[in-house]
Design a protein around this motif. Structure first.
Motif, mmCIF file in Angstrom:
data_model
loop_
_atom_site.group_PDB
_atom_site.id
_atom_site.type_symbol
_atom_site.label_atom_id
_atom_site.label_comp_id
_atom_site.label_asym_id
_atom_site.label_seq_id
_atom_site.Cartn_x
_atom_site.Cartn_y
_atom_site.Cartn_z
ATOM 1 N N GLU A 1 6.792 -4.729 -3.919
ATOM 2 C CA GLU A 1 7.007 -3.083 -3.588
ATOM 3 C C GLU A 1 6.988 -2.492 -4.771
ATOM 4 O O GLU A 1 6.503 -1.350 -5.000
ATOM 5 C CB GLU A 1 8.548 -3.027 -2.883
ATOM 6 C CG GLU A 1 8.533 -1.544 -2.488
ATOM 7 C CD GLU A 1 7.761 -1.013 -1.445
ATOM 8 O OE1 GLU A 1 7.348 0.107 -1.510
ATOM 9 O OE2 GLU A 1 7.289 -2.112 -0.612
ATOM 10 N N VAL B 1 3.324 -1.468 -6.357
ATOM 11 C CA VAL B 1 2.549 -0.794 -5.373
ATOM 12 C C VAL B 1 1.694 0.212 -6.315
ATOM 13 O O VAL B 1 0.633 0.520 -6.397
ATOM 14 C CB VAL B 1 2.997 -0.165 -4.040
ATOM 15 C CG1 VAL B 1 2.110 0.649 -3.407
ATOM 16 C CG2 VAL B 1 3.225 -1.641 -3.219
ATOM 17 N N ASN B 2 2.676 1.287 -6.601
ATOM 18 C CA ASN B 2 2.104 2.574 -7.512
ATOM 19 C C ASN B 2 1.473 2.254 -8.760
ATOM 20 O O ASN B 2 0.523 2.804 -8.939
ATOM 21 C CB ASN B 2 3.318 3.513 -7.620
ATOM 22 C CG ASN B 2 3.843 4.205 -6.394
ATOM 23 O OD1 ASN B 2 2.928 4.266 -5.509
ATOM 24 N ND2 ASN B 2 5.192 4.603 -6.181
ATOM 25 N N LEU C 1 -2.087 0.994 -7.710
ATOM 26 C CA LEU C 1 -2.558 2.071 -7.213
ATOM 27 C C LEU C 1 -3.388 2.944 -8.263
ATOM 28 O O LEU C 1 -4.415 3.533 -8.186
ATOM 29 C CB LEU C 1 -2.070 2.989 -6.082
ATOM 30 C CG LEU C 1 -1.855 2.146 -4.906
ATOM 31 C CD1 LEU C 1 -0.934 2.959 -3.980
ATOM 32 C CD2 LEU C 1 -3.209 1.796 -3.925
ATOM 33 N N ARG D 1 -2.675 2.029 0.061
ATOM 34 C CA ARG D 1 -1.432 1.032 0.710
ATOM 35 C C ARG D 1 -1.826 1.031 2.346
ATOM 36 O O ARG D 1 -1.849 2.245 2.888
ATOM 37 C CB ARG D 1 -0.232 1.650 0.391
ATOM 38 C CG ARG D 1 0.808 0.998 0.997
ATOM 39 C CD ARG D 1 2.205 1.408 0.416
ATOM 40 N NE ARG D 1 3.240 0.267 1.222
ATOM 41 C CZ ARG D 1 4.424 0.220 0.666
ATOM 42 N NH1 ARG D 1 4.869 0.923 -0.222
ATOM 43 N NH2 ARG D 1 5.276 -0.630 1.328
ATOM 44 N N THR E 1 2.481 -3.371 5.125
ATOM 45 C CA THR E 1 3.550 -4.132 4.756
ATOM 46 C C THR E 1 3.596 -5.596 5.100
ATOM 47 O O THR E 1 3.311 -5.803 6.569
ATOM 48 C CB THR E 1 4.774 -3.600 4.751
ATOM 49 O OG1 THR E 1 5.321 -3.245 6.214
ATOM 50 C CG2 THR E 1 4.955 -2.173 3.977
#
Length: 110
Positions: free
Chosen positions: A55, A58-59, A62, A74, A77
């Motif tokens: 988690e 993710v950013n 990206l 995204r 999950t």
């Protein structure tokens, strides 16, 4: 944590194979502008990959992709014990595994 290409069966097959291998379900969220359902789920693009990241990653993933000009989003999950999507898919991994593991013995018996 994991990566799978979508070149052999598309995104849905890649996600299912990852879920079965890990024993962890997945919930996919198909974007409204993703085009035809069949293309999004089963498009066998050679440069299309499904990544499973923590988690907290993710950013950064990206952002890195964007900086390199790589289209990334995204789309779901991992968690739970089923394959789900926002457009109606809901199958328990145990059911998918049973079908997957029984097809060849069933074929040989018939």
């Amino acid at each position: 944590s994991a990566a799978h290409d979508c070149s052999d069966g598309g995104l849905l097959i890649a996600a299912t194979e990852m879920a079965m291998a890990s024993g962890i379900g997945v919930k996919l969220t198909r974007p409204a502008n993703s085009g035809a359902l069949s293309g999004w789920y089963f498009g066998e693009d050679q440069a299309r990959y499904l990544l499973a990241v923590d988690e907290n990653s993710v950013n950064p993933v990206l952002s890195t992709a964007d900086g390199l000009g790589i289209k990334a989003a995204r789309i779901g999950t991992f968690g739970g014990s089923s394959m789900q999507s926002n457009d109606g898919l809901n199958l328990e991994l145990s059911s998918i595994r049973a079908i997957y593991e029984a097809w060849l013995p069933g074929l040989m018996e018939s």
